[in-house]
Design an enzyme around this catalytic site. Structure first.
Site, PDB file in Angstrom:
ATOM      1  N   SER A 155     -32.127  23.117  28.331  1.00  0.00           N
ATOM      2  CA  SER A 155     -30.983  24.003  28.595  1.00  0.00           C
ATOM      3  C   SER A 155     -31.236  25.309  27.870  1.00  0.00           C
ATOM      4  O   SER A 155     -31.627  25.315  26.698  1.00  0.00           O
ATOM      5  CB  SER A 155     -29.678  23.338  28.154  1.00  0.00           C
ATOM      6  N   LEU A 156     -31.046  26.398  28.578  1.00  0.00           N
ATOM      7  CA  LEU A 156     -31.438  27.709  28.054  1.00  0.00           C
ATOM      8  C   LEU A 156     -30.241  28.643  27.944  1.00  0.00           C
ATOM      9  O   LEU A 156     -30.349  29.844  28.203  1.00  0.00           O
ATOM     10  CB  LEU A 156     -32.515  28.309  28.974  1.00  0.00           C
ATOM     11  N   GLY A 157     -29.059  28.115  27.607  1.00  0.00           N
ATOM     12  CA  GLY A 157     -27.865  28.935  27.457  1.00  0.00           C
ATOM     13  C   GLY A 157     -27.596  29.745  28.716  1.00  0.00           C
ATOM     14  O   GLY A 157     -27.648  29.217  29.835  1.00  0.00           O
ATOM     15  N   ASP A 184     -29.388  31.639  30.203  1.00  0.00           N
ATOM     16  CA  ASP A 184     -30.556  31.709  31.108  1.00  0.00           C
ATOM     17  C   ASP A 184     -30.679  30.469  31.985  1.00  0.00           C
ATOM     18  O   ASP A 184     -31.694  30.294  32.676  1.00  0.00           O
ATOM     19  CB  ASP A 184     -31.859  31.883  30.313  1.00  0.00           C
ATOM     20  N   GLY A 244     -24.230  21.785  26.220  1.00  0.00           N
ATOM     21  CA  GLY A 244     -25.414  20.965  26.488  1.00  0.00           C
ATOM     22  C   GLY A 244     -25.024  19.531  26.841  1.00  0.00           C
ATOM     23  O   GLY A 244     -25.620  18.906  27.734  1.00  0.00           O
ATOM     24  N   ASP A 245     -24.016  19.009  26.141  1.00  0.00           N
ATOM     25  CA  ASP A 245     -23.574  17.629  26.403  1.00  0.00           C
ATOM     26  C   ASP A 245     -23.023  17.517  27.826  1.00  0.00           C
ATOM     27  O   ASP A 245     -23.254  16.531  28.527  1.00  0.00           O
ATOM     28  CB  ASP A 245     -22.474  17.201  25.418  1.00  0.00           C
TER      29      ASP A 245
HETATM   30  N1  LIG Z   1     -23.061  32.190  28.337  1.00  0.00           N
HETATM   31  C1  LIG Z   1     -23.139  31.249  29.289  1.00  0.00           C
HETATM   32  N2  LIG Z   1     -22.753  31.517  30.561  1.00  0.00           N
HETATM   33  C2  LIG Z   1     -22.804  30.576  31.537  1.00  0.00           C
HETATM   34  N3  LIG Z   1     -23.271  29.325  31.340  1.00  0.00           N
HETATM   35  C3  LIG Z   1     -23.684  29.007  30.105  1.00  0.00           C
HETATM   36  C4  LIG Z   1     -23.635  29.935  29.007  1.00  0.00           C
HETATM   37  N4  LIG Z   1     -24.101  29.317  27.892  1.00  0.00           N
HETATM   38  C5  LIG Z   1     -24.422  28.058  28.272  1.00  0.00           C
HETATM   39  N5  LIG Z   1     -24.182  27.876  29.590  1.00  0.00           N
HETATM   40  C6  LIG Z   1     -24.441  26.665  30.399  1.00  0.00           C
HETATM   41  O1  LIG Z   1     -24.464  25.544  29.540  1.00  0.00           O
HETATM   42  C7  LIG Z   1     -25.761  24.915  29.576  1.00  0.00           C
HETATM   43  C8  LIG Z   1     -26.086  24.376  28.202  1.00  0.00           C
HETATM   44  O2  LIG Z   1     -26.050  25.451  27.273  1.00  0.00           O
HETATM   45  P1  LIG Z   1     -26.967  25.519  25.964  1.00  0.00           P
HETATM   46  O3  LIG Z   1     -28.384  25.660  26.330  1.00  0.00           O
HETATM   47  O4  LIG Z   1     -26.356  26.569  25.103  1.00  0.00           O
HETATM   48  O5  LIG Z   1     -26.751  24.044  25.387  1.00  0.00           O
HETATM   49  P2  LIG Z   1     -26.854  23.495  23.895  1.00  0.00           P
HETATM   50  O6  LIG Z   1     -27.539  24.499  23.005  1.00  0.00           O
HETATM   51  O7  LIG Z   1     -27.423  22.144  23.985  1.00  0.00           O
HETATM   52  O8  LIG Z   1     -25.304  23.429  23.553  1.00  0.00           O
HETATM   53  P3  LIG Z   1     -24.507  22.484  22.523  1.00  0.00           P
HETATM   54  O9  LIG Z   1     -25.517  21.941  21.520  1.00  0.00           O
HETATM   55  O10 LIG Z   1     -23.513  23.404  21.892  1.00  0.00           O
HETATM   56  O11 LIG Z   1     -23.872  21.436  23.352  1.00  0.00           O
HETATM   57  C9  LIG Z   1     -26.729  25.994  30.052  1.00  0.00           C
HETATM   58  O12 LIG Z   1     -27.869  25.408  30.661  1.00  0.00           O
HETATM   59  C10 LIG Z   1     -25.846  26.774  31.029  1.00  0.00           C
HETATM   60  O13 LIG Z   1     -25.829  26.132  32.282  1.00  0.00           O
HETATM   61  O1  LIG Z   2     -24.618  17.519  14.027  1.00  0.00           O
HETATM   62  P1  LIG Z   2     -25.035  17.108  15.418  1.00  0.00           P
HETATM   63  O2  LIG Z   2     -24.909  15.626  15.599  1.00  0.00           O
HETATM   64  O3  LIG Z   2     -26.353  17.659  15.844  1.00  0.00           O
HETATM   65  O4  LIG Z   2     -24.017  17.781  16.434  1.00  0.00           O
HETATM   66  C1  LIG Z   2     -22.660  17.441  16.375  1.00  0.00           C
HETATM   67  C2  LIG Z   2     -21.870  18.398  17.232  1.00  0.00           C
HETATM   68  O5  LIG Z   2     -22.022  19.745  16.807  1.00  0.00           O
HETATM   69  O6  LIG Z   2     -22.334  18.303  18.569  1.00  0.00           O
HETATM   70  C3  LIG Z   2     -21.264  18.355  19.480  1.00  0.00           C
HETATM   71  C4  LIG Z   2     -21.462  19.514  20.443  1.00  0.00           C
HETATM   72  O7  LIG Z   2     -22.661  19.355  21.132  1.00  0.00           O
HETATM   73  C5  LIG Z   2     -19.992  18.453  18.665  1.00  0.00           C
HETATM   74  O8  LIG Z   2     -19.029  17.593  19.210  1.00  0.00           O
HETATM   75  C6  LIG Z   2     -20.394  18.007  17.272  1.00  0.00           C
HETATM   76  O9  LIG Z   2     -19.660  18.608  16.237  1.00  0.00           O
END
Ligand SMILES: Nc1ncnc2c1ncn2[C@@H]1O[C@H](COP(=O)(O)OP(=O)(O)OP(=O)(O)O)[C@@H](O)[C@H]1O
Ligand SMILES: O=P(O)(O)OC[C@@]1(O)O[C@H](CO)[C@@H](O)[C@@H]1O
Length: 311
Positions: A214-216, A218, A245-246
Site C-alpha cells: 500500500s502506497l498511501g 499513490d 492499510g487494515d
Molecule cells: N491520501 C489518500 N487519499 C486517498 N486514498 C488514500 C490516501 N492515503 C491512503 N489511501 C488509501 O489507503 C490505502 C492504504 O494506505 P497506506 O499505504 O497509508 O496504509 P498503511 O500505511 O498501512 O496505513 P495504516 O498503518 O495507518 O493502516 C492506500 O493504498 C490508498 O488506497
Molecule cells: O503498534 P502496531 O501494532 O503496529 O499498530 C497498532 C495500530 O496503530 O494499528 C492500527 C491502525 O492500523 C491501530 O488500530 C493501532 O493503534
C-alpha cells in the site's frame, strides 16, 4: 471464514485539536473517539461491514482488554481472545488542522505460552485463512508468528512491521507492507515505483506468495506468481489514514474470499480504503454498495519482462 490474530491489541484514543498545545499549556477538545484497535481487530471489523465471516482472536488483558472485548461484542464482531495478566495498551492519535500525530505504546509483556491458547482457538474455529496483524508485544519474537503459520491448517496472511517481515521464515499466502515496511523488510531504498516492484519481488522470493504494497495516496501494487498490478488511489476527503492499510487488506481478503480475481480484489481494497480515510480513527463507515467506487479504480498491469527502472 477469515480468522484474525492481534498479538498486541489496543484501545485507540483519537483526539482532535486546532493545534498542538505550546509547552506547559493545556489544549482542550470536545472531539474524542475511543475504539477497539490493533491491526487484526480492525481487519475483522471491516470484514463484518463487508459481510464476510470472521472471528477476531488475540491476547487481551485488564480493563482496557475488557473494553476491546465488550466493544467488539456490542458491535456484533465475533471474537475469541486469550486473557493475560498484563494490561492491553492505549494508543493515541492527535489530529490537528495541519497533521496527524500517533503515539503507540509497546504493550504488555506476553509469555509465549499465550500462543498455545491462540493455536487452540484457531483450531476450534477451523478458518479458511488466518491473518496476523500488528506489532509484537514485549516477550514475543517473530518465531511466534512463524509458529502460527506452520501450525494452522490453512493459508496465513501477515500485516506486520518491516523488521518482522524480514525475520519471518515460514511460507505466507500474502503480506501487506506499506512503503516504509517494504524498505525495512528488504533493506532497500524504496522511492520510485520501480523500487517498489523490485522490493516486492524480493519479498515474493523470500516466501510471500502474494505481496500487496500500500502506497498511501499513490495507491497500491499487488504482485502474485502470475501478474503485477498497480491501482491508483481514489480521491478522498482525508480525515486521517489510521486503519487505511487494515481496511485495504480487509477489502482484498473479502473479495478473494468471494472468489474474485486478483484484479477485482485490488480494486476492492483501494475502494474500501478510500472510504476509511474519510472517517476519524478506525471508525467503520457504512460501505454500502461499493460497485461504483470499485469501477472507478484505475488499474495498470506491469509486463513481467519490464526493466527495473522507469515506470
Ligand atoms: N491520501 C489518500 N487519499 C486517498 N486514498 C488514500 C490516501 N492515503 C491512503 N489511501 C488509501 O489507503 C490505502 C492504504 O494506505 P497506506 O499505504 O497509508 O496504509 P498503511 O500505511 O498501512 O496505513 P495504516 O498503518 O495507518 O493502516 C492506500 O493504498 C490508498 O488506497
Ligand atoms: O503498534 P502496531 O501494532 O503496529 O499498530 C497498532 C495500530 O496503530 O494499528 C492500527 C491502525 O492500523 C491501530 O488500530 C493501532 O493503534
Amino acid at each position: 471464514m477469515i480468522l484474525t490474530v492481534t498479538l498486541n491489541p489496543a484501545v485507540d484514543h483519537t483526539l482532535t485539536v486546532d493545534e498542538l498545545p505550546a509547552p506547559d499549556t493545556v489544549a482542550r477538545t470536545d472531539t474524542a473517539h475511543v475504539d477497539p484497535g490493533g491491526k487484526g481487530i480492525n481487519v475483522s471489523q471491516y470484514l463484518v461491514e463487508l459481510d464476510t465471516e470472521t472471528v477476531a482472536t488475540g491476547v487481551v488483558g485488564d480493563f482496557l482488554g475488557r473494553f476491546v472485548r465488550d466493544s467488539l461484542s456490542d458491535d456484533g464482531i465475533p471474537s475469541d481472545f486469550v486473557e493475560i495478566e498484563g494490561r492491553t495498551r492505549l494508543n493515541t492519535t492527535i489530529l490537528t488542522d495541519e497533521a496527524e500525530y500517533k503515539i503507540n505504546h509497546n504493550g504488555p509483556t506476553v509469555d509465549s505460552s499465550a500462543i498455545d491458547g491462540l493455536l487452540r482457538s484457531i483450531d476450534r474455529h477451523d478458518p479458511d485463512t488466518v491473518v496476523v496483524g500488528g506489532s509484537l508485544p514485549p516477550g514475543l519474537e517473530p518465531d511466534a508468528i512463524d509458529r502460527i503459520a506452520r501450525e494452522s491448517d490453512c493459508p496465513t496472511a501477515v500485516d506486520v512491521g518491516g523488521d518482522i517481515l524480514r525475520e519471518l521464515d515460514a511460507s505466507y499466502a500474502l503480506c501487506k507492507p506499506n512503503r516504509e515496511e517494504l524498505a525495512a523488510a528488504t533493506g532497500r531504498r524504496v522511492e520510485s515505483r520501480a523500487d517498489c516492484y523490485d522490493a516486492i519481488e524480493h519479498l515474493r522470493q523470500r516466501g510471500y506468495d502474494r505481496v500487496i504494497a500500500s502506497l498511501g495516496a499513490d495507491g497500491a501494487i499487488m504482485a502474485t506468481p502470475d501478474e503485477r498490478l498497480h491501482a491508483t488511489a481514489l480521491d478522498a476527503d482525508v480525515v486521517d489514514t489510521v486503519g487505511a492499510g487494515d481496511s485495504m487488506l480487509a477489502g482484498v481478503l473479502s473479495a478473494l474470499d468471494r472468489g474474485a480475481t486478483d484484479e477485482e480484489a485490488l480494486r476492492t481494497g483501494v475502494a474500501v480504503a478510500s472510504c476509511v480515510v474519510s472517517v476519524p480513527g478506525t471508525d467503520v463507515p457504512p460501505f454500502g454498495d461499493m460497485t461504483n467506487a470499485i469501477d472507478r479504480v484505475s488499474l495498470s498491469r506491469r509486463d513481467s519482462s519490464s526493466h527495473t527502472t522507469g515506470d
